[in-house]
Write a protein that holds these residues in place. Sequence first.
Motif, PDB file in Angstrom:
ATOM      1  N   ARG A  11     -15.464  51.619  57.644  1.00 18.98           N
ATOM      2  CA  ARG A  11     -14.782  52.081  58.159  1.00 18.98           C
ATOM      3  C   ARG A  11     -13.409  50.581  58.646  1.00 18.98           C
ATOM      4  N   ALA A  12     -14.235  49.935  59.466  1.00 16.11           N
ATOM      5  CA  ALA A  12     -13.880  48.935  60.552  1.00 16.11           C
ATOM      6  C   ALA A  12     -13.202  47.323  59.518  1.00 16.11           C
ATOM      7  N   LEU A  13     -14.589  47.110  58.799  1.00  8.60           N
ATOM      8  CA  LEU A  13     -14.615  46.641  57.633  1.00  8.60           C
ATOM      9  C   LEU A  13     -13.487  46.135  56.346  1.00  8.60           C
ATOM     10  N   ALA A  14     -13.610  47.800  55.893  1.00 11.54           N
ATOM     11  CA  ALA A  14     -12.427  47.634  54.725  1.00 11.54           C
ATOM     12  C   ALA A  14     -11.314  47.942  55.604  1.00 11.54           C
ATOM     13  N   LEU A  15     -11.030  47.848  56.735  1.00  7.70           N
ATOM     14  CA  LEU A  15      -9.117  47.453  57.198  1.00  7.70           C
ATOM     15  C   LEU A  15      -9.474  46.076  57.857  1.00  7.70           C
ATOM     16  N   PHE A  16     -10.390  45.671  57.983  1.00  8.82           N
ATOM     17  CA  PHE A  16     -10.088  43.293  58.213  1.00  8.82           C
ATOM     18  C   PHE A  16      -9.690  43.307  56.934  1.00  8.82           C
ATOM     19  N   LYS A  17     -10.357  43.739  55.913  1.00 11.54           N
ATOM     20  CA  LYS A  17     -10.665  43.188  54.716  1.00 11.54           C
ATOM     21  C   LYS A  17      -9.044  43.699  53.777  1.00 11.54           C
ATOM     22  N   GLN A  18      -8.440  44.742  54.069  1.00  9.91           N
ATOM     23  CA  GLN A  18      -6.582  45.467  53.918  1.00  9.91           C
ATOM     24  C   GLN A  18      -6.218  44.456  54.301  1.00  9.91           C
ATOM     25  N   GLN A  19      -6.107  44.153  56.058  1.00 12.20           N
ATOM     26  CA  GLN A  19      -5.082  43.770  56.856  1.00 12.20           C
ATOM     27  C   GLN A  19      -5.365  42.189  56.087  1.00 12.20           C
ATOM     28  N   PHE A  20      -6.156  41.469  55.734  1.00 12.60           N
ATOM     29  CA  PHE A  20      -6.473  40.178  55.541  1.00 12.60           C
ATOM     30  C   PHE A  20      -5.440  39.475  55.521  1.00 12.60           C
ATOM     31  N   ASP A  21      -4.250  39.549  54.894  1.00 13.95           N
ATOM     32  CA  ASP A  21      -2.795  38.773  54.408  1.00 13.95           C
ATOM     33  C   ASP A  21      -1.775  39.289  55.208  1.00 13.95           C
ATOM     34  N   SER A  22      -2.225  39.983  56.105  1.00 16.83           N
ATOM     35  CA  SER A  22      -0.820  40.686  56.982  1.00 16.83           C
ATOM     36  C   SER A  22       0.149  39.241  58.396  1.00 16.83           C
ATOM     37  N   PRO A  23       1.299  40.059  57.859  1.00 16.00           N
ATOM     38  CA  PRO A  23       1.739  38.709  59.075  1.00 16.00           C
ATOM     39  C   PRO A  23       1.181  39.910  60.237  1.00 16.00           C
ATOM     40  N   ASP A  24       0.802  40.647  60.946  1.00 16.22           N
ATOM     41  CA  ASP A  24       0.717  40.875  61.971  1.00 16.22           C
ATOM     42  C   ASP A  24      -0.562  42.068  62.001  1.00 16.22           C
ATOM     43  N   LYS A  25      -1.170  41.649  61.985  1.00 18.34           N
ATOM     44  CA  LYS A  25      -2.934  42.117  61.682  1.00 18.34           C
ATOM     45  C   LYS A  25      -2.730  42.723  62.847  1.00 18.34           C
ATOM     46  N   SER A  26      -3.015  42.222  64.259  1.00 20.43           N
ATOM     47  CA  SER A  26      -3.278  43.717  65.687  1.00 20.43           C
ATOM     48  C   SER A  26      -2.569  44.807  64.920  1.00 20.43           C
ATOM     49  N   ALA A  27      -1.240  44.545  65.304  1.00 25.42           N
ATOM     50  CA  ALA A  27      -0.697  45.607  65.907  1.00 25.42           C
ATOM     51  C   ALA A  27      -0.708  46.805  64.477  1.00 25.42           C
ATOM     52  N   GLU A  28      -0.820  46.713  63.276  1.00 27.08           N
ATOM     53  CA  GLU A  28      -1.632  47.469  61.773  1.00 27.08           C
ATOM     54  C   GLU A  28      -2.962  48.138  62.705  1.00 27.08           C
ATOM     55  N   LEU A  29      -3.867  47.179  62.310  1.00 27.51           N
ATOM     56  CA  LEU A  29      -4.956  47.635  63.155  1.00 27.51           C
ATOM     57  C   LEU A  29      -4.712  48.754  64.595  1.00 27.51           C
ATOM     58  N   TYR A  30      -4.482  48.227  65.412  1.00 21.38           N
ATOM     59  CA  TYR A  30      -3.893  49.066  66.439  1.00 21.38           C
ATOM     60  C   TYR A  30      -3.522  50.152  66.037  1.00 21.38           C
ATOM     61  N   LYS A  31      -2.408  50.431  65.066  1.00 22.24           N
ATOM     62  CA  LYS A  31      -2.327  51.499  64.249  1.00 22.24           C
ATOM     63  C   LYS A  31      -2.846  52.346  63.859  1.00 22.24           C
ATOM     64  N   THR A  32      -3.814  51.923  63.317  1.00 27.05           N
ATOM     65  CA  THR A  32      -4.510  52.697  62.276  1.00 27.05           C
ATOM     66  C   THR A  32      -6.085  53.082  62.751  1.00 27.05           C
ATOM     67  N   PHE A  33      -5.901  52.306  64.010  1.00 26.38           N
ATOM     68  CA  PHE A  33      -7.519  53.386  64.909  1.00 26.38           C
ATOM     69  C   PHE A  33      -6.920  54.207  65.660  1.00 26.38           C
ATOM     70  N   ILE A  34      -5.290  54.391  66.361  1.00 29.30           N
ATOM     71  CA  ILE A  34      -4.962  55.372  66.949  1.00 29.30           C
ATOM     72  C   ILE A  34      -4.944  56.154  66.981  1.00 29.30           C
ATOM     73  N   ASP A  35      -4.080  55.951  64.659  1.00 30.92           N
ATOM     74  CA  ASP A  35      -4.199  57.450  64.124  1.00 30.92           C
ATOM     75  C   ASP A  35      -5.562  57.903  63.999  1.00 30.92           C
ATOM     76  N   PHE A  36      -6.140  57.635  63.964  1.00 38.30           N
ATOM     77  CA  PHE A  36      -7.905  58.109  63.880  1.00 38.30           C
ATOM     78  C   PHE A  36      -8.383  58.857  64.621  1.00 38.30           C
ATOM     79  N   ILE A  37      -7.906  58.144  66.254  1.00 41.34           N
ATOM     80  CA  ILE A  37      -8.906  59.297  66.947  1.00 41.34           C
ATOM     81  C   ILE A  37      -8.277  60.200  66.817  1.00 41.34           C
ATOM     82  N   ASP A  38      -9.282  61.480  67.737  1.00 47.42           N
ATOM     83  CA  ASP A  38      -8.756  62.711  68.497  1.00 47.42           C
ATOM     84  C   ASP A  38      -8.394  61.645  70.144  1.00 47.42           C
TER      85      ASP A  38
END
Length: 70
Positions: A23-50
């Motif tokens: 899931r992390a690798l798929a997310l990294f590939k998806q966010q590769f060209d995003s200008p704000d990679k870290s914020a989007e990755l963090y939000k996806t992670f926070i939305d996932f966890i309990d």
Amino acid sequence: MFSYSDGLTDAQNADGESFSEARALALFKQQFDSPDKSAELYKTFIDFIDPHKAQDDMSLLVVDCALLQS
């Protein structure tokens, strides 16, 4: 370049499903060209966890190597 601790991949949602390396690798590939990679990755992670379950600490380092090329 993405670097992360096992807290990212081991984190679980309310169903006990791990975030996982796949899931992390798929997310990294998806966010590769995003200008704000870290914020989007963090939000996806926070939305996932309990939020009601204790989680391991998580570290994430994002380095845009394209900015290092001159």
